[in-house]
Design a protein around this motif. Structure first.
Motif, PDB file in Angstrom:
ATOM      1  N   GLY A   5       0.659  -1.063  -0.111  1.00 14.06           N
ATOM      2  CA  GLY A   5       0.018   0.081   0.077  1.00 14.06           C
ATOM      3  C   GLY A   5       0.834   1.280  -0.013  1.00 14.06           C
ATOM      4  N   GLY A  38      -1.017   8.198   0.712  1.00 20.09           N
ATOM      5  CA  GLY A  38      -0.701   8.308   2.415  1.00 20.09           C
ATOM      6  C   GLY A  38       0.596   8.088   3.058  1.00 20.09           C
ATOM      7  N   GLY A  82       2.208   5.356   3.279  1.00 24.78           N
ATOM      8  CA  GLY A  82       2.990   4.408   2.411  1.00 24.78           C
ATOM      9  C   GLY A  82       3.806   5.244   1.579  1.00 24.78           C
ATOM     10  N   THR A 139       3.410  -2.005  -3.248  1.00 26.22           N
ATOM     11  CA  THR A 139       2.235  -2.709  -4.081  1.00 26.22           C
ATOM     12  C   THR A 139       1.140  -1.530  -3.945  1.00 26.22           C
ATOM     13  OG1 THR A 139       1.469  -3.712  -2.045  1.00 26.22           O
ATOM     14  CG2 THR A 139       2.821  -5.055  -3.547  1.00 26.22           C
ATOM     15  N   ARG A 182      -5.204  -0.051  -6.613  1.00 23.17           N
ATOM     16  CA  ARG A 182      -6.109   0.200  -7.767  1.00 23.17           C
ATOM     17  C   ARG A 182      -5.785   1.878  -8.490  1.00 23.17           C
ATOM     18  NH1 ARG A 182      -9.268   0.837  -3.434  1.00 23.17           N
ATOM     19  NH2 ARG A 182      -9.648  -1.366  -3.415  1.00 23.17           N
ATOM     20  N   VAL A 225      -2.879  -7.582  -1.043  1.00 22.55           N
ATOM     21  CA  VAL A 225      -1.939  -8.079   0.047  1.00 22.55           C
ATOM     22  C   VAL A 225      -2.351  -9.559   0.441  1.00 22.55           C
ATOM     23  CG1 VAL A 225      -1.232  -6.190   1.388  1.00 22.55           C
ATOM     24  CG2 VAL A 225      -3.613  -7.122   1.934  1.00 22.55           C
ATOM     25  N   ASN A 259       2.114  -2.166   5.479  1.00 23.40           N
ATOM     26  CA  ASN A 259       1.437  -0.772   5.756  1.00 23.40           C
ATOM     27  C   ASN A 259       0.009  -0.771   5.328  1.00 23.40           C
ATOM     28  OD1 ASN A 259       1.389   2.307   5.758  1.00 23.40           O
ATOM     29  ND2 ASN A 259       0.897   1.890   3.517  1.00 23.40           N
ATOM     30  N   ALA A 306      -3.794  -1.041   4.781  1.00 25.29           N
ATOM     31  CA  ALA A 306      -5.012  -1.186   5.471  1.00 25.29           C
ATOM     32  C   ALA A 306      -6.130  -0.571   4.855  1.00 25.29           C
ATOM     33  CB  ALA A 306      -4.721  -0.961   7.045  1.00 25.29           C
ATOM     34  N   THR A 341      -7.800  -7.549   4.610  1.00 25.60           N
ATOM     35  CA  THR A 341      -6.667  -6.649   4.138  1.00 25.60           C
ATOM     36  C   THR A 341      -5.749  -6.119   5.517  1.00 25.60           C
ATOM     37  OG1 THR A 341      -8.271  -5.611   2.974  1.00 25.60           O
ATOM     38  CG2 THR A 341      -6.406  -4.396   3.228  1.00 25.60           C
ATOM     39  N   VAL A 350       2.380  -1.919  10.505  1.00 14.87           N
ATOM     40  CA  VAL A 350       1.810  -0.382  10.640  1.00 14.87           C
ATOM     41  C   VAL A 350       0.495  -0.779  11.523  1.00 14.87           C
ATOM     42  CG1 VAL A 350       0.903   1.825  10.100  1.00 14.87           C
ATOM     43  CG2 VAL A 350       2.914   0.611   8.986  1.00 14.87           C
ATOM     44  N   LYS A 406      -6.227  -3.962  14.284  1.00 14.02           N
ATOM     45  CA  LYS A 406      -4.892  -3.197  14.733  1.00 14.02           C
ATOM     46  C   LYS A 406      -4.281  -3.817  16.062  1.00 14.02           C
ATOM     47  CE  LYS A 406      -4.256  -0.932  11.291  1.00 14.02           C
ATOM     48  NZ  LYS A 406      -3.045  -1.115  10.155  1.00 14.02           N
ATOM     49  N   GLY A 435      -0.825   7.580  15.841  1.00 15.41           N
ATOM     50  CA  GLY A 435      -2.192   8.394  16.316  1.00 15.41           C
ATOM     51  C   GLY A 435      -2.911   8.736  15.096  1.00 15.41           C
ATOM     52  N   GLY A 456      -5.368  10.307   4.581  1.00 13.01           N
ATOM     53  CA  GLY A 456      -5.359   8.912   4.683  1.00 13.01           C
ATOM     54  C   GLY A 456      -6.595   8.356   5.467  1.00 13.01           C
ATOM     55  N   GLY A 466      -7.442   8.689   8.170  1.00  9.12           N
ATOM     56  CA  GLY A 466      -7.954   9.545   9.210  1.00  9.12           C
ATOM     57  C   GLY A 466      -8.915  10.491   8.697  1.00  9.12           C
TER      58      GLY A 466
HETATM   59  N1  LIG Z   1      -3.994   8.001   8.345  1.00  9.07           N
HETATM   60  C1  LIG Z   1      -4.262   7.807   9.801  1.00  9.07           C
HETATM   61  O1  LIG Z   1      -4.574   8.615  10.350  1.00  9.07           O
HETATM   62  C2  LIG Z   1      -3.684   6.535  10.411  1.00  9.07           C
HETATM   63  C3  LIG Z   1      -3.622   6.635  11.808  1.00  9.07           C
HETATM   64  C4  LIG Z   1      -3.201   5.459  12.288  1.00  9.07           C
HETATM   65  C5  LIG Z   1      -2.464   4.263  11.465  1.00  9.07           C
HETATM   66  N2  LIG Z   1      -2.652   4.318  10.102  1.00  9.07           N
HETATM   67  C6  LIG Z   1      -2.074   3.155   9.513  1.00  9.07           C
HETATM   68  O2  LIG Z   1      -1.202   3.782   8.658  1.00  9.07           O
HETATM   69  C7  LIG Z   1      -1.498   2.726   7.394  1.00  9.07           C
HETATM   70  C8  LIG Z   1      -1.553   3.425   5.909  1.00  9.07           C
HETATM   71  O3  LIG Z   1      -2.710   4.274   6.145  1.00  9.07           O
HETATM   72  P1  LIG Z   1      -3.123   5.810   5.119  1.00  9.07           P
HETATM   73  O4  LIG Z   1      -3.915   6.588   6.264  1.00  9.07           O
HETATM   74  O5  LIG Z   1      -1.749   5.821   4.532  1.00  9.07           O
HETATM   75  O6  LIG Z   1      -4.185   4.811   4.242  1.00  9.07           O
HETATM   76  P2  LIG Z   1      -4.599   5.306   2.498  1.00  9.07           P
HETATM   77  O7  LIG Z   1      -4.245   6.690   2.339  1.00  9.07           O
HETATM   78  O8  LIG Z   1      -6.020   4.778   2.531  1.00  9.07           O
HETATM   79  O9  LIG Z   1      -3.559   4.452   1.898  1.00  9.07           O
HETATM   80  C9  LIG Z   1      -3.576   3.082   1.819  1.00  9.07           C
HETATM   81  C10 LIG Z   1      -2.777   2.365   0.679  1.00  9.07           C
HETATM   82  O10 LIG Z   1      -3.038   0.811   0.609  1.00  9.07           O
HETATM   83  C11 LIG Z   1      -3.512   0.517  -0.435  1.00  9.07           C
HETATM   84  N3  LIG Z   1      -4.428  -0.777  -0.278  1.00  9.07           N
HETATM   85  C12 LIG Z   1      -5.502  -0.788   0.119  1.00  9.07           C
HETATM   86  N4  LIG Z   1      -5.813  -2.151  -0.019  1.00  9.07           N
HETATM   87  C13 LIG Z   1      -4.982  -2.769  -0.501  1.00  9.07           C
HETATM   88  C14 LIG Z   1      -4.970  -4.044  -0.709  1.00  9.07           C
HETATM   89  N5  LIG Z   1      -5.496  -5.170  -0.565  1.00  9.07           N
HETATM   90  N6  LIG Z   1      -3.527  -4.594  -1.150  1.00  9.07           N
HETATM   91  C15 LIG Z   1      -2.563  -3.770  -1.521  1.00  9.07           C
HETATM   92  N7  LIG Z   1      -2.591  -2.345  -1.150  1.00  9.07           N
HETATM   93  C16 LIG Z   1      -3.925  -1.789  -0.736  1.00  9.07           C
HETATM   94  C17 LIG Z   1      -3.860   1.552  -1.062  1.00  9.07           C
HETATM   95  O11 LIG Z   1      -4.013   1.433  -2.669  1.00  9.07           O
HETATM   96  P3  LIG Z   1      -4.684   2.302  -3.802  1.00  9.07           P
HETATM   97  O12 LIG Z   1      -3.977   3.655  -3.681  1.00  9.07           O
HETATM   98  O13 LIG Z   1      -4.487   1.939  -5.077  1.00  9.07           O
HETATM   99  O14 LIG Z   1      -5.879   2.513  -3.331  1.00  9.07           O
HETATM  100  C18 LIG Z   1      -3.457   2.759  -0.617  1.00  9.07           C
HETATM  101  O15 LIG Z   1      -1.973   2.729  -1.352  1.00  9.07           O
HETATM  102  C19 LIG Z   1      -2.460   1.870   7.861  1.00  9.07           C
HETATM  103  O16 LIG Z   1      -1.872   0.554   8.234  1.00  9.07           O
HETATM  104  C20 LIG Z   1      -3.407   2.482   8.785  1.00  9.07           C
HETATM  105  O17 LIG Z   1      -3.914   1.379   9.579  1.00  9.07           O
HETATM  106  C21 LIG Z   1      -3.047   5.424   9.697  1.00  9.07           C
END
Ligand SMILES: NC(=O)c1ccc[n+]([C@@H]2O[C@H](COP(=O)([O-])OP(=O)(O)OC[C@H]3O[C@@H](n4cnc5c(N)ncnc54)[C@H](OP(=O)(O)O)[C@@H]3O)[C@@H](O)[C@H]2O)c1
Length: 244
Positions: free
Chosen positions: A14, A18, A20, A37, A40, A63, A89, A91, A112, A139, A158, A185, A190, A192
């Motif tokens: 991912g 975000g 990743g 990876t 879409r 994944v 990463n 999720a 996922t 993550v 998580k 946090g 992303g 959040g």
């Molecule tokens: N953002 C927050 O506030 C926050 C807080 C705490 C923890 N986290 C953790 O940080 C990590 C990243 O989150 P983010 O906020 O950056 O999310 P995000 O912006 O939604 O990005 C998620 C990425 O994962 C990819 N993805 C989704 N499903 C997948 C699958 N089945 N196989 C491969 N790739 C997949 C997406 O691909 P596409 O681009 O192609 O859709 C995207 O590149 C996660 O583990 C999340 O739980 C985030």
């Protein structure tokens, strides 16, 4: 300062958007060659690949797609050499209360966030164990650590990442492999985003630093955690939440 990851080869699931994407860019800036990876989003993938140049590689692989992950790992190792670092990463989440959660919603999030972490780790671990070195950074999230208001399936997934990290760290330490759980946090965007206003206000009220985190702050921490300067840490969950 000497770069943290000179000569290392990393795979980030991912990685196109975000957190990743920030991890991919930071690892590259710290001297690693980076494969990622995505699910879409072709535009996001192309933009990041342009930034990474010859030291980047991408594949549209889910994944839970084991043959796809195995094939991508072969391509990475052909292009860059043996894999040193995996960042689990990718999720997903949904802002829904338990009463509105369908069984399919639960399965999608658990597949996922948890099963994908297990399957991807299993693919890369074979080579890491043979070479007797490697680091896996999972993550997690503050949502898996504390009683905060967040979707039930996401919190459960998580919390599972913490257990997975601790058990796997014990099991593979004898093969020279470290496993860590980085639990941020609330971040700038992303997963959040689209948070109900009252939940953002509640978070900021309880956060000592009084703000959400940036992707770059977490990515810099990730680079340190997987680096050889952090050689004595394994099985730990590192919470980076501005003091909630
Ligand atoms: N953002 C927050 O506030 C926050 C807080 C705490 C923890 N986290 C953790 O940080 C990590 C990243 O989150 P983010 O906020 O950056 O999310 P995000 O912006 O939604 O990005 C998620 C990425 O994962 C990819 N993805 C989704 N499903 C997948 C699958 N089945 N196989 C491969 N790739 C997949 C997406 O691909 P596409 O681009 O192609 O859709 C995207 O590149 C996660 O583990 C999340 O739980 C985030």
């Amino acid at each position: 300062m000497t770069p943290l990851l000179t000569g290392k080869v990393a795979l980030v699931t991912g990685g196109a958007r975000g957190l990743g994407r920030a991890i991919c860019r930071t690892f590259r800036a710290e001297g690693a060659r980076v494969a990622f990876t995505y699910a879409r989003n072709e535009d996001a993938k192309n933009e990041l690949l342009r930034d990474l140049g010859a030291d980047g590689l991408a594949a549209r692989v889910g994944v839970c797609d084991v043959p796809g992950t195995e094939a991508f790992l072969r391509s990475i190792e052909d292009a860059f050499g043996p894999l040193d670092i995996l960042v689990n990463n990718a999720a997903i989440t949904q802002n829904l209360p338990l009463a509105l959660l369908e069984e399919d919603d639960w399965d999608r999030v658990m597949d996922t966030n948890v099963k994908g972490t297990f399957l991807t780790s299993r693919v890369v671990l074979r080579g890491m164990m043979r070479r007797r070195k490697g680091v896996i950074l999972n993550v997690g999230s503050l949502a898996g650590e504390r009683a905060i208001e967040a979707p039930i399936h996401y919190c459960t997934s998580k919390a599972a990442i913490r257990g997975f990290t601790e058990a796997l760290a014990k099991e593979v330490a004898r093969h020279g492999i470290r496993v860590l759980d980085l639990a941020p946090g609330l971040l700038e965007d992303g997963l959040g985003r689209n948070l109900p206003e009252h939940r953002l206000a509640e978070y900021l009220k309880h956060c000592a630093l009084g703000r959400v985190g940036t992707f770059e702050e977490i990515a810099r921490l990730a680079a340190f955690l997987v680096s050889e300067r952090n050689a004595y840490m394994s099985g730990a969950t590192i919470v980076a939440d501005g003091g909630v």
